[in-house]
Design an enzyme around this catalytic site. Structure first.
Site, short mmCIF file in Angstrom:
data_model
loop_
_atom_site.label_atom_id
_atom_site.label_comp_id
_atom_site.label_asym_id
_atom_site.label_seq_id
_atom_site.Cartn_x
_atom_site.Cartn_y
_atom_site.Cartn_z
N ASP A 139 0.88 -1.17 0.00
CA ASP A 139 0.00 0.00 0.00
C ASP A 139 0.91 1.21 0.00
O ASP A 139 1.43 1.61 1.04
CB ASP A 139 -0.91 0.01 1.23
CG ASP A 139 -1.87 1.20 1.22
OD1 ASP A 139 -1.80 2.04 0.30
OD2 ASP A 139 -2.70 1.28 2.14
N TRP A 196 7.19 -4.61 6.81
CA TRP A 196 6.15 -5.61 6.94
C TRP A 196 6.35 -6.66 5.85
O TRP A 196 7.17 -6.46 4.95
CB TRP A 196 4.75 -4.99 6.88
CG TRP A 196 4.22 -4.62 5.53
CD1 TRP A 196 3.33 -5.33 4.78
CD2 TRP A 196 4.49 -3.43 4.78
NE1 TRP A 196 3.05 -4.66 3.61
CE2 TRP A 196 3.75 -3.49 3.58
CE3 TRP A 196 5.31 -2.32 4.99
CZ2 TRP A 196 3.78 -2.50 2.59
CZ3 TRP A 196 5.36 -1.32 4.02
CH2 TRP A 196 4.60 -1.42 2.84
N ASP A 230 10.07 0.46 3.18
CA ASP A 230 9.86 1.81 2.68
C ASP A 230 11.21 2.46 2.37
O ASP A 230 12.22 2.17 3.03
CB ASP A 230 9.10 2.65 3.70
CG ASP A 230 7.63 2.24 3.81
OD1 ASP A 230 7.13 1.59 2.87
OD2 ASP A 230 7.00 2.58 4.82
N TRP A 286 6.73 2.92 7.83
CA TRP A 286 7.87 2.07 8.17
C TRP A 286 9.20 2.79 8.09
O TRP A 286 10.26 2.23 8.40
CB TRP A 286 7.84 0.78 7.35
CG TRP A 286 6.77 -0.13 7.87
CD1 TRP A 286 5.52 -0.31 7.37
CD2 TRP A 286 6.84 -0.93 9.06
NE1 TRP A 286 4.81 -1.17 8.16
CE2 TRP A 286 5.59 -1.56 9.20
CE3 TRP A 286 7.83 -1.16 10.02
CZ2 TRP A 286 5.30 -2.42 10.27
CZ3 TRP A 286 7.55 -2.02 11.07
CH2 TRP A 286 6.30 -2.64 11.18
N TYR A 345 8.36 9.26 4.35
CA TYR A 345 8.06 8.18 3.41
C TYR A 345 8.13 8.66 1.96
O TYR A 345 7.53 9.66 1.60
CB TYR A 345 6.65 7.63 3.68
CG TYR A 345 6.20 6.66 2.61
CD1 TYR A 345 6.73 5.39 2.54
CD2 TYR A 345 5.28 7.04 1.64
CE1 TYR A 345 6.35 4.51 1.54
CE2 TYR A 345 4.88 6.16 0.64
CZ TYR A 345 5.43 4.90 0.59
OH TYR A 345 5.06 4.02 -0.39
N THR A 361 7.95 2.43 -1.81
CA THR A 361 8.09 1.10 -1.20
C THR A 361 8.72 0.11 -2.17
O THR A 361 8.34 0.06 -3.34
CB THR A 361 6.70 0.58 -0.75
OG1 THR A 361 6.12 1.54 0.12
CG2 THR A 361 6.81 -0.75 -0.04
#
Lengths: 171, 387, 387, 171
Positions: free
Chosen positions: D73, D98, D117, D149, D158, D161
């Site tokens: 996401d 994650w 990230d 993250w 951020y 990812t």
């Protein structure tokens, strides 16, 4: 020494020697707002070509076509919690501004309009409006809408723009 | 790491789902574990463009995107803060960003700063904190500019009183401030001259020493009339200086190679009958491929006040003959109004056009053919620079 | 201020352009000069909604918009910084935002802070600087929450070790930090209990004294299985606590009015044959009009992994009978997927729905009729609160 | 005392008393990345329902449909100057992450994938991708993609990812 003092010092020391009187007046004019600004500022009548055309939303302050917005480039405070003359809650108007000369189709007159930015919150982001009639690049700051006119505010972040009638434009 | 039960499961799956293949063949080995890395940029290309996103709905988050005009890929991002300006060092190795931060995002203590980014790593390598006077305005090549030898860096101040800061980009220090008597922007030339544009239509040229102290200043004759036909401040680099286009389409070429700017007689992009009808208009109003002398201008039909509206067409001119050599409608090729143009300077150049709907198009500068379009390239891509 | 020549010009214009009117009549006086002011909010309404824009493409510029659901107008904006959380004080007079700022926009010294905004002036009236531990996560009602008497304020920490901060919102100080043994979020109840959700499906409830010191803690029985059917952490306020909906559509109602949470047996939003076919999914997954017991849920058809996809329909349930009482497709009314819902708590309530294309719709909660749609309401309106 | 030390202290002092062993392992697991993570993390096989369906852009790392992105996401670094495993220039990968369990249609295997990230620049803003297969709310942080993250990075902003194969998922 604040910017106003400094500007006056510059005026007497250097500006008057090197630039035209008109330029000096414009430079001073951009530090003021309200009706006191009127006699100091140059007047632009370049935007009358469209006066005879229908003005579809010229009486709706939430429309970019509203007559007072002729020289705006930014977000309309009317859509951001303010009105055409009121900053949204929690923001502060800029004491400095640029001006435009806008034709009011309702009474057939041209008016001098001061555009003040409302400052201290991030960009409103709604009702983006760019018209720029009579707008001039930043060498004529009193007519320039590219500058962040929140620049001299305690919180200098641009949020939206209001438009304030200064008076009828002199021919 | 792979159990024999797992192998059997794979074989079974292959047998069920790929009935036409050799189900009994040895399955491929599993993919190996991967390692995270940080991408290294390849050697730079003439066709890389730095695209400034003004992020007009989120102005505290402006940024510069580096984009590859051959492979149609983003290469990376340089953050640019609030109402910022950017430029490239003369050797193309460094991006400088002049910006403002507030301690609480949109409020609180204001910090004006020039940040230096290494264009090979896209990491910030240093900064110079400025007095809180930086000109917060839309992109021009002259908000922030290096001297030709990269020993000095100039930054425009507007408080609204106009002046400029002189910075040492090597030692990362502020050397001083030069008052410009109401004239604005920093047009660099030689070692070390800075010209500013005055409301009177003149250029003020201040000559500095190597330490950034003023040695002399001079005013040019007026070359435009801010009332009748003002020039855009988005000057276009030429062989010997910059060209300033007027709202009505007059080209004012200025040679900055000498002690003082030499201003040529203007020529017009539009015929007499089209004057005031067709006009240039954009945030970045033109680009010249210097070797071929080709000028690219976003043009549109419109009246006073439309100078920011963006072009419905790109017109191409020959800088030597002043003749229009092409006229390319853009809507038929799926582009909305052209808000910025740039062209690379190599022998096989690419033309970039950014639009008011945040399209970034790569065009063939010979015929206007669109090779590629990126959609949603940020919010408001309003300036493009190529080293 | 008006010359007689000017009057004549106006008369002449009137004579030319308005031939059918009495051109010789006295013209109206000119409009007077205007004064700038700052808008004052009228007394607050039950139909004002605070809409959190996650600004997903510009995450350092999140904000909360105050919107009037009767007059369809924005009333103002509260800035929210980076990856922030917000909530309202129990009396509705204050908005609290927990956020993070970096000294250089996206880089540099990190400052975590809770900011207090007066909901009548929309001005920031104070702040509490936090240790740099704030949970940077998507909106839930439990990232930041007041005690019922507004004497304490709780803020979730994830570093990724989980804990929470106890703040004094009156004196604007940090009182302390409570370790939560891996359980997350701050669900407030009574004076002064904070429950957190654990991976084991239990609730950890910590009881504090008035100074924010831990007096006791207890674990509930597990009420969900994070493997088989996890609950959304976007709890929905009920008469005596919160309801937690599961990915597959089970409603877990929890009564927080006593010393320890009392967990009811779950009931299902979907029939057995629809389980895993139709499911809830959104950023804000439900809203209950407490007096009437109506629950509004964005529902869609989709498999595992679609729990953030947004609803194609809004389903309405009766909290007392657990029956579905209505089902409203949204696409036919011009809305894209519903990503957040909220309903006002008054006797003539309004229902708000925000979509994945940043539409904000005002609906009649009796029949799902759309009264008004705002387009481009920020970038990503993912949470709505009403005092 | 850094977060890792603190976490270990908490583990020994309190966590072990109050939560399951599995939860402790997941909490530890989320502080690590790379293959060392594999034995510590729970495995999710909930997303096999779609395995038989055609996977249109499953082999294109610039497409949200790429097989490795099943629990993502955020913004794909492949579109931001990086690749599916490389952060864009000038950003730094998060050391914590994650995980997801993704089915690779090319070899029919399920793989454990770590989503890290890339941090230190503002949001990339292109190639927004939300799939969230096997994703869990933040009470299971090792499977949660709502958290930032980048939280433990020196520059915690951020940007985008990446997805990194840890190994074949154990049945």
């Amino acid at each position: 020494m604040g910017p106003l003092d400094r500007l006056f010092e510059e005026s007497s020391r250097q500006l008057a020697r090197r630039t035209s009187r008109r330029s000096v007046l414009a430079t001073l004019g951009r530090l003021l707002t309200g009706a006191a600004l009127l006699p100091l500022l140059p007047i632009d009548r370049g935007n009358r070509a469209l006066a005879g055309e229908p003005a579809p939303k010229a009486d709706n302050p939430e429309s970019c076509e509203y007559w007072k917005y002729c020289a705006i480039d930014g977000y309309l405070c009317s859509c951001c919690g303010g009105t055409s003359t009121a900053c949204p809650p929690g923001t502060a108007p800029s004491p400095i501004s640029w001006v435009g000369t806008c034709h009011n189709p309702a009474d057939g007159r041209d008016y001098m309009v001061s555009y003040n930015d409302c400052c201290g919150k991030t960009t409103c982001g709604t009702c983006d409006c760019t018209r720029s009639e009579g707008e001039r690049p930043m060498y004529r700051p009193s007519r320039n809408n590219d500058l962040n006119w929140c620049m001299a505010n305690a919180d200098a972040n641009y949020h939206c723009t209001v438009s304030v009638i200064l008076g009828v434009a002199e021919k | 790491m792979v159990s024999s039960a797992r192998w059997l499961a794979v074989l079974r799956l292959a047998a069920v789902s790929l009935p036409g293949t050799l189900a009994a063949a040895t399955p491929p080995p599993p993919l190996p574990a991967e390692r995270i890395s940080v991408q290294q940029l390849p050697p730079s290309s003439h066709h890389w463009v730095y695209v400034f996103d003004d992020a007009f709905a989120n102005e505290i988050d402006m940024r510069v995107h580096l984009y590859d005009g051959d492979h149609y890929r983003r290469l990376g991002q340089i953050d640019a803060g609030y109402y910022s300006s950017f430029n490239l060092s003369p050797d193309g190795a460094t991006t400088v960003v002049a910006t403002t931060y507030f301690a609480r995002g949109s409020r609180g203590t204001r910090t004006d700063v020039v940040e230096f980014t290494d264009n090979h790593t896209l990491a910030v390598t240093g900064e110079i904190v400025l007095p809180p006077k930086r000109a917060q305005t839309l992109p021009t090549p002259f908000n922030l500019a290096y001297s030709a030898d990269a020993r000095l860096l100039y930054v425009s101040y507007v408080t609204p009183a106009a002046s400029f800061g002189v910075l040492d980009p090597v030692k990362k220090t502020v050397l001083g401030e030069i008052d410009t008597a109401g004239c604005v922007l920093v047009i660099p030339s030689g070692a070390y001259r800075v010209s500013s544009i005055c409301e009177s239509g003149r250029l003020l040229t201040v000559t500095l020493d190597a330490a950034g102290k003023e040695l002399a200043r001079a005013m040019s004759e007026p070359f435009f009339d801010a009332d009748r036909d003002p020039v855009f401040v988005q000057g276009i680099p030429t062989a010997r200086g910059y060209a300033f286009m007027s709202f009505l389409g007059k080209m004012h070429e200025i040679d900055f190679s000498g002690e003082q700017p030499r201003i040529s007689a203007p020529w017009s992009l539009v015929t007499a009958e089209n004057q005031g009808v067709w006009r240039p208009g954009a945030q970045q109003v033109g680009a010249i491929h210097i070797a071929s002398g080709r000028l690219y201008v976003p043009m549109h039909k419109g009246g006073e006040g439309t100078h920011k509206d963006g072009g419905t067409e790109i017109w191409v001119f020959d800088m030597a003959t002043h003749q229009r050599v092409a006229r390319w409608p853009m809507a038929t090729q799926g582009l909305t109004r052209i808000i910025a143009v740039q062209v690379s300077q190599d022998a096989a150049p690419v033309l970039f056009a950014a639009t008011d709907s945040a399209q970034l198009a790569v065009l063939d500068p010979r015929d206007g053919h669109i090779r590629h379009v990126e959609k949603h390239f940020g919010q408001t891509p309003w300036q493009m620079l190529i080293p």
